[in-house]
Scaffold this motif. Structure first.
Motif, PDB file in Angstrom:
ATOM      1  N   TYR A 174     -50.564 -15.076  46.208  1.00  8.30           N
ATOM      2  CA  TYR A 174     -50.398 -16.517  46.431  1.00  8.30           C
ATOM      3  C   TYR A 174     -49.854 -17.242  45.194  1.00  8.30           C
ATOM      4  O   TYR A 174     -49.635 -18.443  45.238  1.00  8.30           O
ATOM      5  N   GLY A 175     -49.636 -16.521  44.103  1.00  8.41           N
ATOM      6  CA  GLY A 175     -49.087 -17.141  42.897  1.00  8.41           C
ATOM      7  C   GLY A 175     -49.110 -16.154  41.748  1.00  8.41           C
ATOM      8  O   GLY A 175     -49.553 -14.998  41.912  1.00  8.41           O
ATOM      9  N   SER A 176     -48.603 -16.581  40.604  1.00 11.74           N
ATOM     10  CA  SER A 176     -48.545 -15.739  39.396  1.00 11.74           C
ATOM     11  C   SER A 176     -48.077 -14.319  39.695  1.00 11.74           C
ATOM     12  O   SER A 176     -48.654 -13.341  39.210  1.00 11.74           O
ATOM     13  N   MET A 177     -47.033 -14.214  40.505  1.00 14.88           N
ATOM     14  CA  MET A 177     -46.500 -12.906  40.890  1.00 14.88           C
ATOM     15  C   MET A 177     -46.121 -12.058  39.674  1.00 14.88           C
ATOM     16  O   MET A 177     -46.208 -10.836  39.696  1.00 14.88           O
ATOM     17  N   GLU A 178     -45.672 -12.746  38.603  1.00 13.50           N
ATOM     18  CA  GLU A 178     -45.179 -12.038  37.412  1.00 13.50           C
ATOM     19  C   GLU A 178     -46.218 -11.085  36.831  1.00 13.50           C
ATOM     20  O   GLU A 178     -45.879 -10.117  36.156  1.00 13.50           O
ATOM     21  N   LEU A 179     -47.496 -11.367  37.089  1.00 18.87           N
ATOM     22  CA  LEU A 179     -48.560 -10.520  36.552  1.00 18.87           C
ATOM     23  C   LEU A 179     -48.598  -9.144  37.211  1.00 18.87           C
ATOM     24  O   LEU A 179     -49.053  -8.167  36.595  1.00 18.87           O
ATOM     25  N   VAL A 199     -41.025 -10.018  44.423  1.00 19.18           N
ATOM     26  CA  VAL A 199     -39.988 -10.861  45.033  1.00 19.18           C
ATOM     27  C   VAL A 199     -40.467 -12.284  44.818  1.00 19.18           C
ATOM     28  O   VAL A 199     -41.551 -12.657  45.273  1.00 19.18           O
ATOM     29  N   ASP A 200     -39.671 -13.066  44.066  1.00 18.65           N
ATOM     30  CA  ASP A 200     -40.127 -14.414  43.712  1.00 18.65           C
ATOM     31  C   ASP A 200     -38.930 -15.330  43.487  1.00 18.65           C
ATOM     32  O   ASP A 200     -37.797 -14.865  43.393  1.00 18.65           O
ATOM     33  N   LEU A 201     -39.234 -16.615  43.387  1.00 21.24           N
ATOM     34  CA  LEU A 201     -38.204 -17.595  43.087  1.00 21.24           C
ATOM     35  C   LEU A 201     -37.874 -17.557  41.602  1.00 21.24           C
ATOM     36  O   LEU A 201     -38.771 -17.438  40.765  1.00 21.24           O
ATOM     37  N   VAL A 202     -36.593 -17.663  41.310  1.00 14.74           N
ATOM     38  CA  VAL A 202     -36.145 -17.746  39.919  1.00 14.74           C
ATOM     39  C   VAL A 202     -35.277 -18.985  39.798  1.00 14.74           C
ATOM     40  O   VAL A 202     -34.388 -19.216  40.621  1.00 14.74           O
ATOM     41  N   GLY A 216     -35.100 -18.693  34.897  1.00 15.27           N
ATOM     42  CA  GLY A 216     -35.317 -17.322  34.434  1.00 15.27           C
ATOM     43  C   GLY A 216     -36.308 -17.252  33.280  1.00 15.27           C
ATOM     44  O   GLY A 216     -36.652 -16.165  32.808  1.00 15.27           O
ATOM     45  N   ASN A 217     -36.810 -18.410  32.845  1.00 19.96           N
ATOM     46  CA  ASN A 217     -37.719 -18.438  31.685  1.00 19.96           C
ATOM     47  C   ASN A 217     -39.045 -17.730  31.950  1.00 19.96           C
ATOM     48  O   ASN A 217     -39.587 -17.074  31.058  1.00 19.96           O
ATOM     49  N   THR A 218     -39.568 -17.876  33.166  1.00 15.45           N
ATOM     50  CA  THR A 218     -40.859 -17.242  33.467  1.00 15.45           C
ATOM     51  C   THR A 218     -40.730 -15.721  33.424  1.00 15.45           C
ATOM     52  O   THR A 218     -41.593 -15.030  32.877  1.00 15.45           O
ATOM     53  N   LEU A 219     -39.631 -15.198  33.977  1.00  9.67           N
ATOM     54  CA  LEU A 219     -39.413 -13.747  33.929  1.00  9.67           C
ATOM     55  C   LEU A 219     -39.318 -13.291  32.469  1.00  9.67           C
ATOM     56  O   LEU A 219     -39.972 -12.342  32.053  1.00  9.67           O
TER      57      LEU A 219
HETATM   58  C1  PRP Z   1     -41.867 -20.690  40.536  1.00  7.49           C
HETATM   59  C2  PRP Z   1     -41.727 -19.187  40.651  1.00  7.49           C
HETATM   60  C3  PRP Z   1     -41.693 -18.720  39.231  1.00  7.49           C
HETATM   61  C4  PRP Z   1     -41.079 -19.895  38.496  1.00  7.49           C
HETATM   62  C5  PRP Z   1     -39.642 -19.607  38.199  1.00  7.49           C
HETATM   63  O1  PRP Z   1     -43.186 -20.992  40.419  1.00  7.49           O
HETATM   64  O2  PRP Z   1     -42.798 -18.631  41.394  1.00  7.49           O
HETATM   65  O3  PRP Z   1     -42.991 -18.444  38.749  1.00  7.49           O
HETATM   66  O4  PRP Z   1     -41.157 -21.036  39.344  1.00  7.49           O
HETATM   67  O5  PRP Z   1     -39.043 -20.667  37.472  1.00  7.49           O
HETATM   68  P1  PRP Z   1     -38.157 -20.358  36.166  1.00  7.49           P
HETATM   69  O6  PRP Z   1     -37.166 -19.291  36.539  1.00  7.49           O
HETATM   70  O7  PRP Z   1     -37.465 -21.677  35.888  1.00  7.49           O
HETATM   71  O8  PRP Z   1     -39.072 -19.945  35.073  1.00  7.49           O
HETATM   72  P2  PRP Z   1     -43.730 -22.473  40.594  1.00  7.49           P
HETATM   73  O9  PRP Z   1     -43.828 -23.117  39.265  1.00  7.49           O
HETATM   74  O10 PRP Z   1     -42.897 -23.193  41.616  1.00  7.49           O
HETATM   75  O11 PRP Z   1     -45.201 -22.257  41.137  1.00  7.49           O
HETATM   76  P3  PRP Z   1     -45.788 -21.180  42.170  1.00  7.49           P
HETATM   77  O12 PRP Z   1     -46.143 -19.983  41.340  1.00  7.49           O
HETATM   78  O13 PRP Z   1     -46.974 -21.879  42.736  1.00  7.49           O
HETATM   79  O14 PRP Z   1     -44.725 -20.879  43.198  1.00  7.49           O
END
Ligand code: PRP
Length: 217
Positions: A148-153, A164-167, A170-173
């Motif tokens: 449900y969140g913090s997929m990067e972990l 599979v997540d929104l980018v 690209g800073n979070t990756l």
């Molecule tokens: C989204 C997504 C990534 C981040 C990517 O999370 O899940 O964690 O933004 O953005 P970036 O490429 O600019 O770093 P969001 O902050 O929307 O919260 P969520 O985890 O609740 O989806």
């Protein structure tokens, strides 16, 4: 605020979608009168007595509109695809809150090789529908893990091989030593309208759709 059968309810989620919808509302002559970051109210009045904004979780916007809790809403294509779109008229790509849906892995994980070898990939995501369709079309076998969140972990802790997540930037990756290995689709936000409301409240809803359309192009 008094709500009559003529009240128009717009569902928005706080954050980027809310912020980027404000200029479109302004183009329709609608000013939201309270700042959601400063108030805990979930129903916000506007300068038009018959128009109100309700604040819901991003993933709940299509559901509110589908069942008539809201007449219209703004939702990301990602959320719309996961919802399925039942009961929703989708007149406009608003081209706001743009980002992409991607596959990412740890920098030291050889994704191309894993795919070539036909390995079974563990994929963690909030977007199980999009991930399932994407890997099925590629013929890659996956075990999907719903988060449900913090997929990067997930790849960092060994929970999954990939996410599979929104980018967006690209800073979070980057901050989590992950790399983008596939771009699944471009994402932007859409206007969705309850199909019954569109018929019953045409006179009020059509001008909003038209103003959004001209402000978008
Ligand atoms: C989204 C997504 C990534 C981040 C990517 O999370 O899940 O964690 O933004 O953005 P970036 O490429 O600019 O770093 P969001 O902050 O929307 O919260 P969520 O985890 O609740 O989806």
């Amino acid at each position: 605020m008094t709500f009559t059968p003529d009240t128009i309810t717009l569902a928005l989620s706080k954050g980027r979608i809310f912020d980027e919808t404000l200029p479109l509302l302004r183009a329709a002559g609608i000013e939201v009168l309270e700042d959601p970051e400063k108030s805990r109210k979930l129903i916000l009045p506007t300068n038009q007595p018959q128009v109100r904004v309700v604040l819901v979780r991003a993933s709940d916007v299509p559901t509110y509109v589908q069942y008539g809790g809201a007449d219209l809403g703004v939702t990301g294509l990602d959320t719309l695809i996961e919802h399925g779109g039942a009961g929703l008229y989708q007149p406009l790509d608003l081209r706001i809150a743009r980002c992409r849906m991607s596959v990412a892995v740890r920098a030291d994980f050889d994704y191309a090789q894993a795919v070539r070898q036909g390995s079974r990939l563990k994929v963690a995501t909030k977007y199980v529908g999009i991930a399932r369709d994407f890997f099925a079309a590629k013929g890659v076998h996956v075990d999907l893990i719903k988060l449900y969140g913090s997929m990067e972990l997930a790849p960092l802790t060994g929970l999954a091989d990939a996410i599979v997540d929104l980018v967006s930037t690209g800073n979070t990756l980057k901050a989590n030593q992950l790399v983008e290995v596939e771009r699944i689709m471009d994402i932007s936000s859409r206007l969705v309208v309850n199909q019954a409301a569109l018929k019953l409240k045409q006179d009020a809803i059509r001008p909003i759709i038209d103003a959004f359309a001209s402000a978008t192009t």
